[in-house]
Design a protein around this motif. Sequence first.
Motif, PDB file in Angstrom:
ATOM      1  N   TYR A 185     -10.376  -5.267  -0.135  1.00 12.00           N
ATOM      2  CA  TYR A 185     -10.899  -3.980  -0.626  1.00 12.00           C
ATOM      3  C   TYR A 185     -12.369  -4.019  -1.035  1.00 12.00           C
ATOM      4  O   TYR A 185     -12.987  -2.965  -1.197  1.00 12.00           O
ATOM      5  N   GLU A 234       0.856  -1.185   0.000  1.00  9.99           N
ATOM      6  CA  GLU A 234       0.000   0.000   0.000  1.00  9.99           C
ATOM      7  C   GLU A 234       0.893   1.237   0.000  1.00  9.99           C
ATOM      8  O   GLU A 234       1.890   1.278   0.727  1.00  9.99           O
ATOM      9  N   HIS A 263      -7.921   2.428  -2.363  1.00  9.10           N
ATOM     10  CA  HIS A 263      -8.431   1.885  -1.105  1.00  9.10           C
ATOM     11  C   HIS A 263      -9.660   2.662  -0.641  1.00  9.10           C
ATOM     12  O   HIS A 263     -10.435   2.202   0.188  1.00  9.10           O
ATOM     13  N   PRO A 294     -15.400   2.869   1.507  1.00 12.82           N
ATOM     14  CA  PRO A 294     -14.686   2.091   0.477  1.00 12.82           C
ATOM     15  C   PRO A 294     -14.955   2.656  -0.923  1.00 12.82           C
ATOM     16  O   PRO A 294     -15.924   3.394  -1.119  1.00 12.82           O
TER      17      PRO A 294
END
Lengths: 313, 447
Positions: B332, B94, B148, B349
């Motif tokens: 995710y 990430e 994300h 999200p």
Amino acid sequence: MKTPDALTHETTARPATRRRRPPRRDKLAPYLFVAPFLILFLVFGAYPLLKSVVLAFYITSGPRDQVFVGLENFRFLLTDPDFWKAVRNTVVYTLWSLALQIPLALGLAILLNSRWVRGREFFRLAFFSPNLVGQVFVGVLFSVLFVPQYGLVNRFLHATVGAPLDTRWLSEPSLIMPALVLTSLWMYVGMHMVYFLAGLQTVERELYEAAQLDGAGNWGQFWHVTLPGIRHVLIFVVIISTIGSFQLFELPWVMLGRSPGPDGAGLTIVMYLYINGYVSGDLGYASAVGWTLALGLLVVSLLQLRLSGALRS
Amino acid sequence: MARFPYGASAGVMAGLALASGAYLAARRGQQSRSDLRLWTFAKPHGDAYLKMLPDFLRRHPGVSVDIQIVAGEAVTSRLQAAFWSNLDVPDLAEVEISWAGSFFRGRLESIGFRDLTERVRRTGLWERVVQTRFAPYTTRGRIFGIPHDVHPVMLAYRRDLVEKLGIDVDALRTWDEFVEVGRRVTIPGKRFMMELPPEGLSVLEAMLFQRDGGYFDAQGNCTLDNEIAIETMRYYAPLAAGKGRIGNDLGGGQIFTRALEDGYYLFMIVPDWRTKTIEQDVPKVGGRMALAPLPAFTPGGRRTSTWGGTMIGVTKRCADPDLAWELMMHFYFNKEALAEQFRNTNILPPARDLWDHPAYDEPRPFWSNQPLGRLFANLAPQTPPQYTSPYIGLAKAKLSEALIACVRYYDRYGARGFDGFVRQQMARAAAEVRRQMRRNPYLHENA
């Protein structure tokens, strides 16, 4: 237990054994002992140094993508306003640091070298102790002390001289450099003081007594006895302070939130190198910056040695 | 021991070297045992993934996953070093939005992340996700990261103080209306209408994005000197400088906590993630805070912007990219787990079809019982794009220089000659960025 006679006998007998050819194992021994350092130095010291000389002539994106550009990196460097801003900031920081740190450290050393001060050992430790913590820790600590409205520095200045509480030490460009110089003062004065103390303890008492007999006052003794007596320490401290100041990175990087700060007011040469090499990924350009810094430091140090007469002596 | 060649000391040293080498070699063996290794820089993300992991492992027996939390900026520098040396590269990583561009500097084939463009199209992710969120993780038309989050932005405010001052928040539909009220209630040094940094970029950036501006366009060209950027700077600087200023900024952390408790700011710009920070850092104002859409620049215009973000990418060293993709999808796009994650982080999200979960409609006592999730979800589709470039760091530095110059100018001279000065500063900033970009021989390859 061997008697003195036996030792003498052994010593005198040694030349006879020397004539024998040393075994191959003994010839190899020194090389084997030096080998670990040498291998590490060649791999992690000499090779990267040589490689960085070559890299300085390439534009790179990481180590794999490279385009030869000759002297273009140096040409760009010399015309980049950010580089000159970094140079200006670094020089200003260095000058202020030297101008404040050296006299303060010397003054403290003279004070703590005096027989009349009680608890000298405690004060020596107290002044030296900021050196026991790293720059990152000091950076975090001072970034809290300097916060506007609620920070200790502003509270103190407000209470004593009525300065405004919302002074933004670390976000107002004109205040960033004073904040950095003040922080480094706290950090390095103690270390320089220790060097000066060591120097002061080598100056012979008789010289002071002689100077007193000649009618020299405190200032005269300082000027004609102390200063010449610690001249070599002074030159050493000035040079290492200059080199250290030119390598300034962690302190502003931490205090300004991993950035050069507003208007690039905290941008130093090493920070400029880091940003170009590790943030933008141009290791070639960063190498050019590194070698320019190294050459600059060499020139400055030689100049300092020459001006102080150390080269002649 | 005395018989060891060259004596006992050399023997001890050799023994220590062998023992430490063997220990390191053994550790290396241990580290590489996982089938997938993921690096994240955000502890809340890592904690959420650890909760979601058992379900994934149940569906993939025999697979092992190692989630490593690598602190803050270190994840970026470690990842960069790992890519360069091709050593210790994780399978997934990430990256924070403002650092993503630095991974896209070289040739496309030299980028350490896998090109996910085809997978994103093939799996329908392109349609599910708010498309503007792919922009920061796209270079030369290729997508290298999955977003994300969406991170839409709202105005958070001290409801108790605002009501006391007789401000009707619903009536603040445009920035002009907001500024007008702000000039009335601001008392310099004591109370400001909003948190608005005179030297920092957070609010200026949000305003720039809100107007469809930014540092770069979709093709990666620097846009700091276009009309939107100039107009935004011209609008912003007088809010942070001069007699009519309505904002100030004291800093983050404990200082922000004190300032908000003391009523130093009435309003502040908050993306979804920051609402959680406020809940945790300033619990004393719980129940006295509320949220409202951003004022628009023109009547009927966009009422949100964006601030921050994270991508996940699969590295080229990953031996099983299909498995890595499945793990990404699980973390995710798992509806139930993400709803739970939302309750813990307030982060919306990125896929629209996830927002119909009841968790997003739950009233939040801290925010005067407003349904925080629904408020952000309603604005999320309008979230503007945020295009990036390997030169984003430089562009930010140059915009910061321009901002400081404009704020100082306005402080000193007011509106006299200000328009021309802003134009000149923005042109200079853009020229500096372009000058650096021209040096990069790879940037326009494969474009």
